[in-house]
Design a protein around this motif. Sequence first.
Motif, mmCIF file in Angstrom:
data_model
loop_
_atom_site.group_PDB
_atom_site.id
_atom_site.type_symbol
_atom_site.label_atom_id
_atom_site.label_comp_id
_atom_site.label_asym_id
_atom_site.label_seq_id
_atom_site.Cartn_x
_atom_site.Cartn_y
_atom_site.Cartn_z
ATOM 1 N N ARG A 22 0.833 -1.212 0.000
ATOM 2 C CA ARG A 22 0.000 0.000 0.000
ATOM 3 C C ARG A 22 0.866 1.260 0.000
ATOM 4 O O ARG A 22 0.581 2.222 -0.720
ATOM 5 C CB ARG A 22 -0.917 -0.016 1.223
ATOM 6 C CG ARG A 22 -1.807 1.212 1.377
ATOM 7 C CD ARG A 22 -2.660 1.094 2.631
ATOM 8 N NE ARG A 22 -1.842 0.842 3.811
ATOM 9 C CZ ARG A 22 -1.242 1.829 4.497
ATOM 10 N NH1 ARG A 22 -1.369 3.082 4.107
ATOM 11 N NH2 ARG A 22 -0.535 1.537 5.562
ATOM 12 N N GLU A 23 1.923 1.254 0.781
ATOM 13 C CA GLU A 23 2.798 2.428 0.860
ATOM 14 C C GLU A 23 3.532 2.664 -0.458
ATOM 15 O O GLU A 23 3.704 3.818 -0.876
ATOM 16 C CB GLU A 23 3.815 2.237 1.987
ATOM 17 C CG GLU A 23 3.199 2.300 3.377
ATOM 18 C CD GLU A 23 4.162 1.865 4.458
ATOM 19 O OE1 GLU A 23 4.031 2.368 5.593
ATOM 20 O OE2 GLU A 23 5.049 1.023 4.187
ATOM 21 N N ARG A 27 5.678 13.733 -4.465
ATOM 22 C CA ARG A 27 6.184 14.642 -3.445
ATOM 23 C C ARG A 27 5.296 14.670 -2.194
ATOM 24 O O ARG A 27 5.832 14.648 -1.065
ATOM 25 C CB ARG A 27 6.333 16.056 -4.020
ATOM 26 C CG ARG A 27 6.927 17.056 -3.027
ATOM 27 C CD ARG A 27 6.984 18.465 -3.617
ATOM 28 N NE ARG A 27 7.470 19.419 -2.637
ATOM 29 C CZ ARG A 27 8.734 19.801 -2.523
ATOM 30 N NH1 ARG A 27 9.661 19.283 -3.315
ATOM 31 N NH2 ARG A 27 9.098 20.685 -1.607
ATOM 32 N N PRO A 28 3.960 14.695 -2.304
ATOM 33 C CA PRO A 28 3.141 14.691 -1.077
ATOM 34 C C PRO A 28 3.397 13.471 -0.203
ATOM 35 O O PRO A 28 3.381 13.578 1.026
ATOM 36 C CB PRO A 28 1.702 14.713 -1.618
ATOM 37 C CG PRO A 28 1.810 15.344 -2.967
ATOM 38 C CD PRO A 28 3.116 14.867 -3.514
ATOM 39 N N ALA A 29 3.657 12.313 -0.813
ATOM 40 C CA ALA A 29 3.924 11.118 -0.020
ATOM 41 C C ALA A 29 5.250 11.250 0.726
ATOM 42 O O ALA A 29 5.371 10.819 1.887
ATOM 43 C CB ALA A 29 3.954 9.885 -0.927
ATOM 44 N N VAL A 30 6.250 11.843 0.084
ATOM 45 C CA VAL A 30 7.536 12.062 0.748
ATOM 46 C C VAL A 30 7.370 13.068 1.890
ATOM 47 O O VAL A 30 7.912 12.870 2.995
ATOM 48 C CB VAL A 30 8.592 12.563 -0.262
ATOM 49 C CG1 VAL A 30 9.914 12.876 0.441
ATOM 50 C CG2 VAL A 30 8.807 11.537 -1.369
ATOM 51 N N GLU A 31 6.614 14.114 1.673
ATOM 52 C CA GLU A 31 6.387 15.119 2.724
ATOM 53 C C GLU A 31 5.667 14.507 3.922
ATOM 54 O O GLU A 31 6.004 14.794 5.080
ATOM 55 C CB GLU A 31 5.584 16.286 2.145
ATOM 56 C CG GLU A 31 6.372 17.129 1.150
ATOM 57 C CD GLU A 31 5.507 18.196 0.496
ATOM 58 O OE1 GLU A 31 4.254 18.010 0.453
ATOM 59 O OE2 GLU A 31 6.059 19.208 0.022
ATOM 60 N N ARG A 32 4.672 13.654 3.654
ATOM 61 C CA ARG A 32 3.948 13.006 4.756
ATOM 62 C C ARG A 32 4.875 12.097 5.555
ATOM 63 O O ARG A 32 4.791 12.023 6.792
ATOM 64 C CB ARG A 32 2.766 12.201 4.205
ATOM 65 C CG ARG A 32 1.572 13.025 3.768
ATOM 66 C CD ARG A 32 0.333 12.149 3.578
ATOM 67 N NE ARG A 32 0.548 11.105 2.587
ATOM 68 C CZ ARG A 32 0.280 11.251 1.289
ATOM 69 N NH1 ARG A 32 -0.199 12.405 0.829
ATOM 70 N NH2 ARG A 32 0.485 10.253 0.456
ATOM 71 N N LEU A 33 5.750 11.416 4.868
ATOM 72 C CA LEU A 33 6.688 10.510 5.537
ATOM 73 C C LEU A 33 7.609 11.282 6.477
ATOM 74 O O LEU A 33 7.803 10.897 7.638
ATOM 75 C CB LEU A 33 7.507 9.751 4.485
ATOM 76 C CG LEU A 33 8.534 8.759 5.005
ATOM 77 C CD1 LEU A 33 7.862 7.624 5.757
ATOM 78 C CD2 LEU A 33 9.355 8.203 3.830
ATOM 79 N N LEU A 34 8.159 12.379 6.015
ATOM 80 C CA LEU A 34 9.052 13.189 6.840
ATOM 81 C C LEU A 34 8.306 13.777 8.043
ATOM 82 O O LEU A 34 8.812 13.781 9.171
ATOM 83 C CB LEU A 34 9.670 14.305 5.997
ATOM 84 C CG LEU A 34 10.643 13.840 4.898
ATOM 85 C CD1 LEU A 34 10.949 14.987 3.941
ATOM 86 C CD2 LEU A 34 11.926 13.308 5.507
ATOM 87 N N ILE A 68 12.823 6.637 5.359
ATOM 88 C CA ILE A 68 13.469 7.881 4.924
ATOM 89 C C ILE A 68 14.862 7.586 4.389
ATOM 90 O O ILE A 68 15.275 8.119 3.344
ATOM 91 C CB ILE A 68 13.524 8.886 6.095
ATOM 92 C CG1 ILE A 68 12.108 9.302 6.501
ATOM 93 C CG2 ILE A 68 14.357 10.114 5.719
ATOM 94 C CD1 ILE A 68 12.044 10.114 7.784
ATOM 95 N N TRP A 69 15.616 6.756 5.093
ATOM 96 C CA TRP A 69 16.959 6.411 4.645
ATOM 97 C C TRP A 69 16.923 5.746 3.267
ATOM 98 O O TRP A 69 17.768 6.026 2.401
ATOM 99 C CB TRP A 69 17.616 5.483 5.663
ATOM 100 C CG TRP A 69 19.014 5.092 5.299
ATOM 101 C CD1 TRP A 69 19.411 3.951 4.673
ATOM 102 C CD2 TRP A 69 20.204 5.849 5.538
ATOM 103 N NE1 TRP A 69 20.767 3.943 4.504
ATOM 104 C CE2 TRP A 69 21.286 5.096 5.022
ATOM 105 C CE3 TRP A 69 20.461 7.083 6.135
ATOM 106 C CZ2 TRP A 69 22.610 5.547 5.094
ATOM 107 C CZ3 TRP A 69 21.778 7.522 6.205
ATOM 108 C CH2 TRP A 69 22.827 6.766 5.685
ATOM 109 N N THR A 70 15.937 4.882 3.044
ATOM 110 C CA THR A 70 15.802 4.206 1.761
ATOM 111 C C THR A 70 15.611 5.211 0.626
ATOM 112 O O THR A 70 16.189 5.067 -0.457
ATOM 113 C CB THR A 70 14.623 3.223 1.809
ATOM 114 O OG1 THR A 70 14.865 2.258 2.840
ATOM 115 C CG2 THR A 70 14.428 2.502 0.490
#
Length: 617
Positions: A434-435, A582-589, A603-605
């Motif tokens: 899903r991610e 980009r929104p998925a990366v922002e949510r992760l951070l 994040i490291w990946t």
Amino acid sequence: MCGITGICVKDLARGVDARLLEAMTASLAHRGPDGSGSFVGPHVGLGHRRLSIIDLATGDQPIYNEDGSIALVFNGEIYNYKELRQELMARGHQLRTQSDTEVIVHLYEDFGDDCVDHLNGMFAFALWDAKHERLLVARDRLGERPVYYAEHNGRLLFGSELKAILQDRSIPRDVDLGALDDYLAYGYIPAPATIYTSVRKLRAGERLVWDARTGVRTNIYWKVPFAPGRIRTEDEWVAELRALLVDSIALRLRSDVPVGAFLSGGLDSNGIVALAAQQLGTPLQTFSVGFGEADFDELALARLTARRYNTDHHEIMVRPGDLSSFVDLVNHFDEPFADASMLPTYYVAREARRFVKVCISGDAGDELFAGYSQYRQVQRYATIDKIPLPVRRVVFGAGAALLPDSVPGKGLFDRLSVEKGARYQRQIGVFSLRERRRLLRPEAGAARCAESRLFDPFYNANGLDPISISQLVDQNTYLPEDVLVKVDRAALKNGLEVRIPFLDHRLVELVNSMPLDLKLRGGVTKYILRRLLRDDLPPEILTAPKRGFGMPLKHWLRGELRDFARDLLLSPDSRSAAYFERPAVERLLASHDRRGRDMSERIWTLLVFEQWCRAAA
């Protein structure tokens, strides 16, 4: 340890490009800083970089048979070479060196491609048989030594690292989106794939044969066995295991240069150091790495064994500022590789190389003796699995969907809603299905993401309990594709050879035939290994909880490295933006910042992939 390269051409009129072969071989100079050699014939060119460890005077490569019709380049060590030499000479072979490499040439004369069955070691080699105009390339059983290869424009190119093949500028650089999906799922790219569609990897225990008529053919010659052995008492199992482990260590101490050892606070490396120190007449040099964060630092435990055996002990500390090597190391791996412990492995190898050329290590103990925490989790899931899967999908699947990503427990709900390979991927992998579908852009293959294609085949094994299946998965995937890749690249970047006693194939076969109760008993992991070592180690080592050889990324990515991650992933010139939403990366951070679930591995990946994209551009 060494580096090997080669080119095969079908068209004799075209011939082997000697300049390309030279460039390919030179790109591996870090693997073999002590010398180089090459062979060029009508169909083939072989290159070699040498790290001299055995037979310093006459062990240069390529090595040939008596009439020069067979040429060999070799990377690794054949630990039983002395015994094989005696057998070969008794059969009339003439050996001109004292090296372990030469035995392969003569074994091939006697047994052909089955020469690999006689080798106890870690190896990757390429053998040209001029009489039959065929090339044999082979990789060791457990996958300690790598081989990359590519068929392109009528040629076969191969080498110990991807960078050797990429010296050919005509090799296509198209990203394999299936490999990218695997990277996000597991943190590494499993063989036979690489990040490029045009390049492949040999799998552990695999042979490749090439000739001008048929091209490339590959086959697996050895698979990790997992079957019950003959009935023994517990005392008999312990005695047989100890004898074999002591012998494995003795073989891996064979060297014409000094040998040291990596020493963490864990049972495996301490056990290897203890048994090795008892065999040596001089103090063993040991090397440990620590961190400023107490929950990750094991230096105090390592010192206990170092003092007990009077080793010449060395320690280094890794701190956030030491990520200055991040760019260089990520680039050195040639394709995305997200195991953050590559950094402390690199630093401890660099320190060790100041004193020795060879180190033994305790790697593979967790995979063999059920040391990882996920094995106990698999045991606990048995109760919940009594609920029918359709019910669990509805109840736990709904719970996972409703919980925000930052809330602890979301991952558990997600795992309980699936089973078998899908569950194990969510246990030990990086991004769930899903991610990944939310993270990847449509043009980067979001719709083609696979649930757990790497793990699923192992769940068809008959007669194995769930924990043994998990061990079988790890021994076939995580061990060769992550652990051994990390050790190979991080150590040989420093010109250091690492030998792993637990990966003697005889020992693997023995341990995999043991009853599970000897590995995991009443919640105690590595039961038989603890019993075997109870008189050899301080009690604090035997009872210490497992920490793992990791990095305090969750602390660093909320502290000193928070801005580093944001700047790299969200910058206007981000290269990975072509693949990730980009929104998925922002949510992760943001989720990691909220100090709920630990998102540092994810994040490291992404950081590693971003840096790889920049280097590959």
